[in-house]
Design a protein around this motif. Structure first.
Motif: not given
Length: 104
Positions: A46-51, A57-62, A79-81, A87-98
Motif C-alpha cells: 500500500i505504501t509503495h502504491i501511495a508513493h 507521501f509520508d509513511a509515518s502517517t499510516i 495522500v496529497t490529492a 484519485l481515480d487512478e489511485l483507487y483503481r490501482t489499489l482496488s485491483t491489487h491482489p
C-alpha cells in the motif's frame, strides 16, 4: 399569450452522466482506507502504491487497525490529492491489487 418553454428532454440512456464540479480543493490531504487480509507485505504494498501517486507521501502517517479476529487489517493512508484523475487512478490501482479487498 405566453409561451411556455418545452421541458428539457431526458438524457439518452447511453449518454455519460454530466461531470460534476469537484467538492475537493486541490491540492489537499485526502485519507483513503484500504482493507485486506492481514499478510506480510500488505502495508509495504500500500505504501509503495501511495508513493507512486504522491511522491511526498509520508509513511509515518499510516494508521493501522486490525479486525476483531485479527484476520483482516485496515490501512488508512493520507495522500496529497492533486486532481480527480490522480484519485481515480489511485483507487483503481489499489482496488485491483491482489492483497486488497476493499478501498474506501
Amino acid at each position: 399569450m405566453t409561451s411556455a418553454l418545452p421541458p428539457n428532454p431526458p438524457p439518452a440512456p447511453d449518454a455519460p452522466a454530466p461531470r460534476q464540479e469537484s467538492l475537493i480543493e486541490y491540492p489537499s490531504p485526502f485519507p483513503i482506507k484500504v482493507m485486506g487480509i492481514k499478510v506480510d507485505g500488505m502495508v509495504h504494498a500500500i505504501t509503495h502504491i501511495a508513493h507512486q501517486f504522491d511522491p511526498t507521501f509520508d509513511a509515518s502517517t499510516i494508521e493501522l487497525r486490525e479486525s476483531k479476529g485479527g484476520k483482516y487489517i485496515g490501512v488508512t493512508i493520507t495522500v496529497t490529492a492533486t486532481s480527480r484523475e490522480q484519485l481515480d487512478e489511485l483507487y483503481r490501482t489499489l482496488s485491483t491489487h491482489p492483497m486488497v479487498k476493499v478501498v474506501l
